[in-house]
Design a protein around this motif. Sequence first.
Motif, PDB file in Angstrom:
ATOM      1  N   GLY A  46       0.815  -1.199   0.000  1.00 16.69           N
ATOM      2  CA  GLY A  46       0.000   0.000   0.000  1.00 16.69           C
ATOM      3  C   GLY A  46       0.848   1.247   0.000  1.00 16.69           C
ATOM      4  N   ILE A  47       0.236   2.365   0.382  1.00 14.64           N
ATOM      5  CA  ILE A  47       0.920   3.650   0.384  1.00 14.64           C
ATOM      6  C   ILE A  47       0.670   4.348   1.713  1.00 14.64           C
ATOM      7  CG2 ILE A  47       0.951   4.036  -2.109  1.00 14.64           C
ATOM      8  CD1 ILE A  47      -1.612   5.688  -1.775  1.00 14.64           C
ATOM      9  N   PHE A  48       1.640   5.154   2.087  1.00 15.13           N
ATOM     10  CA  PHE A  48       1.531   5.987   3.282  1.00 15.13           C
ATOM     11  C   PHE A  48       1.651   7.433   2.830  1.00 15.13           C
ATOM     12  CE2 PHE A  48       4.267   8.041   6.702  1.00 15.13           C
ATOM     13  CZ  PHE A  48       3.176   8.577   7.349  1.00 15.13           C
ATOM     14  N   LEU A  49       0.586   8.203   3.033  1.00 17.19           N
ATOM     15  CA  LEU A  49       0.535   9.585   2.573  1.00 17.19           C
ATOM     16  C   LEU A  49       0.533  10.512   3.770  1.00 17.19           C
ATOM     17  CD1 LEU A  49       0.328  11.676   0.373  1.00 17.19           C
ATOM     18  CD2 LEU A  49      -2.099  11.178   0.156  1.00 17.19           C
ATOM     19  N   GLU A  50       1.629  11.258   3.927  1.00 18.21           N
ATOM     20  CA  GLU A  50       1.762  12.268   4.970  1.00 18.21           C
ATOM     21  C   GLU A  50       2.142  13.583   4.311  1.00 18.21           C
ATOM     22  OE1 GLU A  50       4.085  13.086   9.215  1.00 18.21           O
ATOM     23  OE2 GLU A  50       4.766  11.467   7.913  1.00 18.21           O
ATOM     24  N   VAL A  67       3.730 -10.770   7.694  1.00 24.96           N
ATOM     25  CA  VAL A  67       3.727  -9.407   7.179  1.00 24.96           C
ATOM     26  C   VAL A  67       2.509  -9.249   6.274  1.00 24.96           C
ATOM     27  CG1 VAL A  67       5.008  -7.623   5.961  1.00 24.96           C
ATOM     28  CG2 VAL A  67       6.240  -9.365   7.277  1.00 24.96           C
ATOM     29  N   ARG A  68       1.488  -8.585   6.780  1.00 30.13           N
ATOM     30  CA  ARG A  68       0.231  -8.484   6.044  1.00 30.13           C
ATOM     31  C   ARG A  68       0.131  -7.202   5.222  1.00 30.13           C
ATOM     32  NH1 ARG A  68      -1.760 -13.071   5.287  1.00 30.13           N
ATOM     33  NH2 ARG A  68      -3.910 -12.285   5.213  1.00 30.13           N
ATOM     34  N   LEU A  69       0.827  -6.149   5.659  1.00 30.20           N
ATOM     35  CA  LEU A  69       0.763  -4.848   4.985  1.00 30.20           C
ATOM     36  C   LEU A  69       2.156  -4.242   4.990  1.00 30.20           C
ATOM     37  CD1 LEU A  69      -2.309  -3.339   6.917  1.00 30.20           C
ATOM     38  CD2 LEU A  69      -2.405  -4.573   4.750  1.00 30.20           C
ATOM     39  N   ALA A  70       2.503  -3.533   3.909  1.00 27.77           N
ATOM     40  CA  ALA A  70       3.815  -2.875   3.841  1.00 27.77           C
ATOM     41  C   ALA A  70       3.719  -1.641   2.953  1.00 27.77           C
ATOM     42  CB  ALA A  70       4.887  -3.831   3.309  1.00 27.77           C
ATOM     43  N   SER A  71       4.333  -0.540   3.400  1.00 31.64           N
ATOM     44  CA  SER A  71       4.324   0.690   2.608  1.00 31.64           C
ATOM     45  C   SER A  71       5.649   1.421   2.749  1.00 31.64           C
ATOM     46  CB  SER A  71       3.170   1.618   3.015  1.00 31.64           C
ATOM     47  OG  SER A  71       3.143   1.827   4.409  1.00 31.64           O
ATOM     48  N   TYR A  72       6.245   1.741   1.610  1.00 29.42           N
ATOM     49  CA  TYR A  72       7.433   2.588   1.548  1.00 29.42           C
ATOM     50  C   TYR A  72       7.055   3.994   2.028  1.00 29.42           C
ATOM     51  CZ  TYR A  72      11.425   4.976  -0.716  1.00 29.42           C
ATOM     52  OH  TYR A  72      12.545   5.723  -0.992  1.00 29.42           O
ATOM     53  N   ALA A  73       8.015   4.712   2.571  1.00 32.25           N
ATOM     54  CA  ALA A  73       7.737   6.086   3.010  1.00 32.25           C
ATOM     55  C   ALA A  73       9.020   6.917   2.940  1.00 32.25           C
ATOM     56  CB  ALA A  73       7.196   6.079   4.443  1.00 32.25           C
ATOM     57  N   PRO A  74       8.848   8.251   2.753  1.00 35.11           N
ATOM     58  CA  PRO A  74       7.628   8.968   2.380  1.00 35.11           C
ATOM     59  C   PRO A  74       7.245   8.750   0.909  1.00 35.11           C
ATOM     60  CG  PRO A  74       9.172  10.433   3.508  1.00 35.11           C
ATOM     61  CD  PRO A  74       9.925   9.196   3.122  1.00 35.11           C
ATOM     62  N   LEU A  75       6.011   9.140   0.609  1.00 34.49           N
ATOM     63  CA  LEU A  75       5.467   8.903  -0.720  1.00 34.49           C
ATOM     64  C   LEU A  75       5.828  10.004  -1.703  1.00 34.49           C
ATOM     65  CD1 LEU A  75       3.522   7.191  -2.521  1.00 34.49           C
ATOM     66  CD2 LEU A  75       1.660   8.631  -1.660  1.00 34.49           C
ATOM     67  N   LEU A  76       5.733  11.267  -1.289  1.00 38.09           N
ATOM     68  CA  LEU A  76       5.841  12.397  -2.214  1.00 38.09           C
ATOM     69  C   LEU A  76       6.852  13.422  -1.714  1.00 38.09           C
ATOM     70  CD1 LEU A  76       2.020  12.979  -2.795  1.00 38.09           C
ATOM     71  CD2 LEU A  76       3.622  12.104  -4.496  1.00 38.09           C
ATOM     72  N   ALA A  77       7.495  14.112  -2.682  1.00 38.18           N
ATOM     73  CA  ALA A  77       8.439  15.174  -2.322  1.00 38.18           C
ATOM     74  C   ALA A  77       8.504  16.205  -3.429  1.00 38.18           C
ATOM     75  CB  ALA A  77       9.828  14.605  -2.065  1.00 38.18           C
ATOM     76  N   HIS A  78       8.300  17.471  -3.060  1.00 34.63           N
ATOM     77  CA  HIS A  78       8.504  18.579  -3.987  1.00 34.63           C
ATOM     78  C   HIS A  78       9.995  18.912  -3.999  1.00 34.63           C
ATOM     79  CE1 HIS A  78       8.149  22.390  -6.041  1.00 34.63           C
ATOM     80  NE2 HIS A  78       6.828  22.272  -6.121  1.00 34.63           N
ATOM     81  N   THR A  79      10.559  19.040  -5.187  1.00 35.35           N
ATOM     82  CA  THR A  79      11.996  19.259  -5.293  1.00 35.35           C
ATOM     83  C   THR A  79      12.446  20.538  -4.601  1.00 35.35           C
ATOM     84  OG1 THR A  79      11.693  20.360  -7.435  1.00 35.35           O
ATOM     85  CG2 THR A  79      12.180  17.996  -7.459  1.00 35.35           C
ATOM     86  N   GLN A  80      11.549  21.512  -4.444  1.00 39.63           N
ATOM     87  CA  GLN A  80      11.923  22.783  -3.824  1.00 39.63           C
ATOM     88  C   GLN A  80      11.449  22.906  -2.380  1.00 39.63           C
ATOM     89  OE1 GLN A  80      10.200  24.954  -7.376  1.00 39.63           O
ATOM     90  NE2 GLN A  80      11.971  26.249  -6.985  1.00 39.63           N
ATOM     91  N   GLY A  81      10.878  21.839  -1.842  1.00 41.45           N
ATOM     92  CA  GLY A  81      10.380  21.897  -0.471  1.00 41.45           C
ATOM     93  C   GLY A  81      10.553  20.580   0.245  1.00 41.45           C
ATOM     94  N   THR A  82      11.781  20.062   0.259  1.00 41.65           N
ATOM     95  CA  THR A  82      12.021  18.721   0.767  1.00 41.65           C
ATOM     96  C   THR A  82      12.578  18.764   2.180  1.00 41.65           C
ATOM     97  OG1 THR A  82      12.490  17.995  -1.488  1.00 41.65           O
ATOM     98  CG2 THR A  82      13.174  16.530   0.289  1.00 41.65           C
ATOM     99  N   GLN A  83      11.919  18.063   3.107  1.00 46.59           N
ATOM    100  CA  GLN A  83      12.430  17.926   4.470  1.00 46.59           C
ATOM    101  C   GLN A  83      13.020  16.546   4.727  1.00 46.59           C
ATOM    102  OE1 GLN A  83       8.770  18.961   4.342  1.00 46.59           O
ATOM    103  NE2 GLN A  83       9.797  20.813   3.670  1.00 46.59           N
TER     104      GLN A  83
END
Length: 846
Positions: free
Chosen positions: A56-60, A515-531
């Motif tokens: 799945g996905i993890f959206l923060e 292991v029933r669920l797995a999600s890579y993180a973070p999902l999204l990153a703006h090139t000019q606003g990356t933490q």
Amino acid sequence: MRRGHRPLLATALALAGAAAVLPGAASGASAAPAPDYAITVDPRRAGPEISDSMYGIFLEDINFAADGGLYAELVRNRSFEFGPQDHASYTPMTAWSQVARGGATGTATVVNDAERLNETNRQYLRLDLRDGGAGAGSGVRNAGFFTGVEITAGDSYDFSVWARTDQAPGTELTVALDTGNGTPLAEDLALDVRGDTWSRYTGTLTATASAADGGLTVTAAGGGTVRLDMVSLFPQDTFLGRENGLRADLAERIAELEPGFLRFPGGCLVNTGSHEAYAAPDWPRERSYQWKETVGPVEERAVNHNFWGYNQSYGLGYYEYFQFAEDVGAMPLPVVPAMVTGCGENRATDDPELLARHVQDTLDLIEFANGPADSPWGAVRAEMGHPEPFGLTHLAVGNEENLPEEYFENFRVFRAAIGAEHPEITVVGNSGPSAGGPTFERLWELNREADVAMVDEHYYMNPNWFLANNERYDSYDREGPDVFLGEYASRDNRFANALAEAAFMTGLERNADVVRLASYAPLLAHTQGTQWRPDLIWFDNDASWGSASYEVQRLFATNTGDRVVPSRATPTPGTDDDLSGAVGLATWATSAAYDDVAVTSAEGGTLLTDDFSNGADQWTPTTGAGTWAVQDGALVQADTTSTDNMLVAGDPAWTDYDLDVTATKRAGAEGFLIGFGVQDSGTYYWWNLGGWGNTRSAVEQAVGGAKAEIVGDATTIETGRAYDIHIEVRGREVTLFLDGEEWGGFTEPTPEPFRQVVTRDAETGELIIKVVNAQDEAAVTAVDLGRGTRVGRTAHVTTLTGDPDAVNDETDQPIAPVETTFRGVDNRFTYTFPPHSVTFLRVPPR
């Protein structure tokens, strides 16, 4: 990929030079000498079923993932709620500038008074106008996020604003799209504002030209006072055409992952900051994400300070998350605060009324998701446009809490309340912020004792850790809680990182009964606003692209299969070399003193002694700078701002030794770092005592500059106290002592670059052979599918291969899938897996 204007999948073009290592017995002929491997499949045995929602996905909202990213709103600070209490650089006019046309004059002021739009959206813009004649107007321009509002010729944009005027019969607003120098990008839109009560006005602008530095200009003509709030601009081309919707290209990239679940909204957003409710006028700005503030009419949702350093509008709220999960066929999995802060804060509430309020909020959330349309919170959902329930089945309480006893005490309260009213809901616990250590072990113990159904694990490690820990879940208790691997990633975005993650994922699938669920993180990153880096999908205002890890995640998600077919592979030939390396002394934002260093061979010989009475000539800097000098007979690093600085002494070939040193913290934020097994500036171990703001301690392994925690605990370091440190290295075993007491130990992990798993697709009957070859040589492999197995002669092959240092970016995606066929399949056959590759062989039945 341009927003909504290019196909989402990269075409399956062969990579330069790939033909030399693509499938076939001869493909390895030109490669360096390769080890021989064997994969043996046992189709007569049934392995574990794989959950339909496995990947799945993890959206923060980190890295501007929501506002400025997935949430399609193009206006930044649309409700004028920004301020220095959120960020030192913010003002209520952040992203706005005052403009005038045709000689008009006037003032633009953000105010907070009784004329406000509502109690949640308290600040608004007041334009005091002075008529400048025909064609005149004064107002404001919004520059959007970062470099400007991306405008594309031919596209249409929906404008809206809440406005009121004290002029009769009204005031004309002129709405324009333009560039930073005033060049028009669309025909102006005229709106007639009538009356001195708040009303919403809308219109559409169609772009006649394209620009990357576009903006939205709103001016008013005449005299008097006009008030504006919630100034909004949305592209009409949102995902599935949703109003208040999502940026199409980003949502489509996520949809291509075919996610089985969507975890939201965090992360550190959930369990950091105040847990107090909104309370005008002086509500706490740094509040945890609370779902009730994010639903209902958009203009009534609060703006909140984001843990990651910017503001979030809550335009993308719980309703939109649930709707997006439904739109992409994912199981919704919200996370609610457990009233114990994490992510470095480490505070537990002592207010029973506050805890009870959040427990009730969680019950209300379940009603919002699943209740009938005539229930109190189900009615809110229905009013927003979704009368049918969303079908919530799983809910997580807490995220990365570092106080296990306090967290679990609150978790029990939440779970009891949820179980009493909603026994159908699976309540997910967690195991803290790391892959191991005392917090992890204690939380797992508590979860097992309480018979918790599922436990959330998080870890971010270097590639070697993932290559070495494929068997992590082999020994997990099959009668205990299931694992939800909610956050994981290898610490970079190179293809080498994606290969390591792919190797690890074969172990996740092999252990799909745990292991029933797995999600890579973070999902999204703006090139000019990356933490935070690494990230799965990168974007700017105009384009988006998948990282190498994205390609791995997508291929595993779309080639999962329904059940594991037991198989085994021969290991990579090699030796279990002893841990070797020099020694080091380092600090991080701390001043510390070191003395009486001794390195002694396990056989009794002296390798190094230094009491610094003759200076520090034996020590060489490898990382950082720092201010190192011998003072009062000790080696001192005096700079409390310098980070990642290390001095090294000795021979990288040293094995089987004891390191002794006395260390004293003098000042600063953390403790001290003692290096061992040092090979170079990017490859070493160090014992990080008093790290992470002096909240805990851990041994970290660095490989190529990327670090992973090996073992840790809650040890903190006192200023001015001398600590005796002793480290024993024996073969691959390391034991660490602090002031004569054993602190912990570990066995150096052994990376395995060749990993595989086999699954079966129930619908097609195909065997899916998944092989990761994360090394420089091609892997010539004998595959045995079992005696009597009847398979088709031709397999469909999908391969990712390339330079391990390759990174996908906006203009070049060197890591992309290559589709081929292999016509040499039988129940026994030989296949050559290219170097640095992930391969999916779909073998049909016959």
